[in-house]
Design an enzyme around this catalytic site. Structure first.
Site, PDB file in Angstrom:
ATOM      1  N   ILE A  39       7.507   1.129 -10.127  1.00 40.38           N
ATOM      2  CA  ILE A  39       6.122   0.690  -9.983  1.00 40.38           C
ATOM      3  C   ILE A  39       5.171   1.551 -10.811  1.00 40.38           C
ATOM      4  O   ILE A  39       5.328   2.770 -10.881  1.00 40.38           O
ATOM      5  CB  ILE A  39       5.697   0.684  -8.489  1.00 40.38           C
ATOM      6  CG1 ILE A  39       4.319   0.056  -8.303  1.00 40.38           C
ATOM      7  CG2 ILE A  39       5.738   2.075  -7.869  1.00 40.38           C
ATOM      8  CD1 ILE A  39       4.017  -0.382  -6.874  1.00 40.38           C
ATOM      9  N   ASP A  75       1.363   2.248 -10.617  1.00 40.46           N
ATOM     10  CA  ASP A  75       0.250   2.036  -9.691  1.00 40.46           C
ATOM     11  C   ASP A  75      -1.009   2.619 -10.340  1.00 40.46           C
ATOM     12  O   ASP A  75      -1.677   1.944 -11.129  1.00 40.46           O
ATOM     13  CB  ASP A  75       0.617   2.701  -8.360  1.00 40.46           C
ATOM     14  CG  ASP A  75      -0.355   2.424  -7.234  1.00 40.46           C
ATOM     15  OD1 ASP A  75      -1.544   2.248  -7.526  1.00 40.46           O
ATOM     16  OD2 ASP A  75       0.049   2.403  -6.062  1.00 40.46           O
ATOM     17  N   THR A  76      -1.340   3.881 -10.062  1.00 39.09           N
ATOM     18  CA  THR A  76      -2.488   4.490 -10.752  1.00 39.09           C
ATOM     19  C   THR A  76      -2.159   4.729 -12.226  1.00 39.09           C
ATOM     20  O   THR A  76      -3.057   4.896 -13.046  1.00 39.09           O
ATOM     21  CB  THR A  76      -2.843   5.856 -10.135  1.00 39.09           C
ATOM     22  OG1 THR A  76      -1.732   6.747 -10.336  1.00 39.09           O
ATOM     23  CG2 THR A  76      -3.125   5.750  -8.655  1.00 39.09           C
ATOM     24  N   LYS A 135       0.686  -2.630 -10.454  1.00 38.31           N
ATOM     25  CA  LYS A 135      -0.299  -2.948  -9.423  1.00 38.31           C
ATOM     26  C   LYS A 135      -1.664  -3.250 -10.030  1.00 38.31           C
ATOM     27  O   LYS A 135      -2.076  -2.572 -10.975  1.00 38.31           O
ATOM     28  CB  LYS A 135      -0.425  -1.771  -8.459  1.00 38.31           C
ATOM     29  CG  LYS A 135      -0.642  -2.205  -7.040  1.00 38.31           C
ATOM     30  CD  LYS A 135      -0.754  -1.032  -6.124  1.00 38.31           C
ATOM     31  CE  LYS A 135       0.508  -0.799  -5.347  1.00 38.31           C
ATOM     32  NZ  LYS A 135       0.309   0.186  -4.269  1.00 38.31           N
ATOM     33  N   PHE A 151       0.077  -1.260  -0.561  1.00 41.88           N
ATOM     34  CA  PHE A 151       1.211  -0.351  -0.643  1.00 41.88           C
ATOM     35  C   PHE A 151       2.488  -1.099  -0.268  1.00 41.88           C
ATOM     36  O   PHE A 151       2.573  -1.703   0.798  1.00 41.88           O
ATOM     37  CB  PHE A 151       1.010   0.861   0.270  1.00 41.88           C
ATOM     38  CG  PHE A 151       1.845   2.030  -0.155  1.00 41.88           C
ATOM     39  CD1 PHE A 151       1.436   2.852  -1.203  1.00 41.88           C
ATOM     40  CD2 PHE A 151       3.057   2.293   0.456  1.00 41.88           C
ATOM     41  CE1 PHE A 151       2.210   3.920  -1.621  1.00 41.88           C
ATOM     42  CE2 PHE A 151       3.850   3.362   0.044  1.00 41.88           C
ATOM     43  CZ  PHE A 151       3.417   4.171  -0.991  1.00 41.88           C
TER      44      PHE A 151
HETATM   45  O1  LIG Z   1       1.455   5.018 -10.971  1.00 38.98           O
HETATM   46  P1  LIG Z   1       1.469   6.088  -9.923  1.00 38.98           P
HETATM   47  O2  LIG Z   1       0.283   5.979  -9.005  1.00 38.98           O
HETATM   48  O3  LIG Z   1       1.619   7.475 -10.485  1.00 38.98           O
HETATM   49  O4  LIG Z   1       2.707   5.804  -8.955  1.00 38.98           O
HETATM   50  C1  LIG Z   1       3.977   5.444  -9.399  1.00 38.98           C
HETATM   51  C2  LIG Z   1       5.046   6.409  -8.950  1.00 38.98           C
HETATM   52  O5  LIG Z   1       4.982   6.642  -7.545  1.00 38.98           O
HETATM   53  C3  LIG Z   1       6.271   6.486  -6.966  1.00 38.98           C
HETATM   54  O6  LIG Z   1       7.002   7.684  -6.999  1.00 38.98           O
HETATM   55  P2  LIG Z   1       6.893   8.805  -5.863  1.00 38.98           P
HETATM   56  O7  LIG Z   1       6.038   9.927  -6.346  1.00 38.98           O
HETATM   57  O8  LIG Z   1       6.515   8.183  -4.564  1.00 38.98           O
HETATM   58  O9  LIG Z   1       8.392   9.329  -5.799  1.00 38.98           O
HETATM   59  P3  LIG Z   1       9.706   8.478  -5.400  1.00 38.98           P
HETATM   60  O10 LIG Z   1      10.008   7.544  -6.552  1.00 38.98           O
HETATM   61  O11 LIG Z   1      10.760   9.519  -5.222  1.00 38.98           O
HETATM   62  O12 LIG Z   1       9.401   7.744  -4.130  1.00 38.98           O
HETATM   63  C4  LIG Z   1       6.925   5.443  -7.863  1.00 38.98           C
HETATM   64  O13 LIG Z   1       8.331   5.423  -7.734  1.00 38.98           O
HETATM   65  C5  LIG Z   1       6.416   5.842  -9.224  1.00 38.98           C
HETATM   66  O14 LIG Z   1       7.243   6.804  -9.847  1.00 38.98           O
HETATM   67  O1  HPA Z   2       2.917   0.740  -3.479  1.00 32.63           O
HETATM   68  C1  HPA Z   2       3.732   1.706  -3.598  1.00 32.63           C
HETATM   69  N1  HPA Z   2       4.851   1.791  -2.839  1.00 32.63           N
HETATM   70  C2  HPA Z   2       5.746   2.789  -2.923  1.00 32.63           C
HETATM   71  N2  HPA Z   2       5.607   3.791  -3.785  1.00 32.63           N
HETATM   72  C3  HPA Z   2       4.524   3.767  -4.579  1.00 32.63           C
HETATM   73  N3  HPA Z   2       4.130   4.648  -5.517  1.00 32.63           N
HETATM   74  C4  HPA Z   2       3.013   4.192  -6.012  1.00 32.63           C
HETATM   75  N4  HPA Z   2       2.621   3.037  -5.430  1.00 32.63           N
HETATM   76  C5  HPA Z   2       3.567   2.758  -4.518  1.00 32.63           C
END
Ligand SMILES: O=P(O)(O)OC[C@H]1O[C@H](OP(=O)(O)OP(=O)(O)O)[C@H](O)[C@@H]1O
Ligand code: HPA
Length: 206
Positions: free
Chosen positions: A124, A126-127, A154, A175
């Site tokens: 994903i 997101d930001t 997103k 989320f």
């Molecule tokens: O665009 P952003 O807002 O930066 O978010 C995206 C990141 O957030 C989540 O990782 P997380 O830090 O939750 O680690 P995980 O993959 O181990 O759950 C996801 O897997 C992405 O790598």
């Molecule tokens: O919507 C979400 N879900 C889980 N992890 C994430 N990390 C950034 N956005 C998300």
């Protein structure tokens, strides 16, 4: 969309994505959405061996499925599609919020990317903070080219669309969990992707 999520219905509102989703091409032929992404990737990488960089933990399921489909294209065409898969673990989220702290967990050394055609596979965007930081880090190892495949992008204010070359789904600003995406490490094991409800967030908040 969205279909009602059966599992944990008291925690999760809707399901956005099913791994077996199909879309219909012009002319009526059906294709799995992930097959379509694999197709674009294979076309773009051409004769170049694909150095896949899977972003953990969230990207592991998408990466495994995508690489499978890339291999299927290889088997169905006369050319051998060389792929190698490497991993990087990044962490920045607590509850449903991005923290300012992006950690690379494990080695920061990605010198194996030097001169390679790299495909970053991420669950994903997101930001966009994680992807921006990762791209900056990857570029320091001077790869031949870098493309990004994101299962989900997103729709957030100032959304980071231009960071992602291959997008599975553009989703609203909720989320989501499942298909390796978590909320504080819960729900990665769901086979489909859902929106977590307020009740769910409260229950698993840290
Ligand atoms: O665009 P952003 O807002 O930066 O978010 C995206 C990141 O957030 C989540 O990782 P997380 O830090 O939750 O680690 P995980 O993959 O181990 O759950 C996801 O897997 C992405 O790598
Ligand atoms: O919507 C979400 N879900 C889980 N992890 C994430 N990390 C950034 N956005 C998300």
């Amino acid at each position: 969309m969205p279909t009602t999520c059966i599992l944990n219905h008291y925690l999760i509102q809707y399901s956005f994505y099913q791994p077996k989703w199909r879309w219909t091409k012009k002319g009526g032929k059906e294709e799995l959405w992930i097959e379509r992404l694999a197709h674009y990737i294979v076309d773009d990488f051409g004769e170049n061996a694909i150095m896949v960089l899977c972003v953990l933990k969230g990207g592991y399921k998408f990466c495994a499925d995508l690489v499978d489909f890339i291999k299927v294209f290889g088997r169905n065409s006369s050319k051998y599609l060389e792929t190698r898969v490497e991993f990087i673990r990044l962490k920045s989220y607590l509850n449903d919020q991005s923290t300012e702290d992006l950690h690379i967990i494990g080695s920061r050394d990605l010198s194996f990317l030097h001169g390679k055609s790299v495909l970053i596979v991420e669950a994903i965007v997101d930001t966009g903070k994680t992807m921006k930081a990762l791209l900056k880090h990857v570029e320091t190892f001077e790869p031949k080219m870098v493309k990004v495949a994101g299962l989900l992008v997103k729709r957030v204010p100032n959304m980071a669309e231009s960071l992602t070359d291959y997008v599975g789904f553009e989703i609203p600003n909720h989320f989501v969990v499942g298909y390796a995406l978590d909320y504080n490490e819960y729900f990665r094991d769901l086979n489909h992707i859902c929106v977590i409800s307020k009740t769910g967030k409260m229950k698993y908040k840290v």
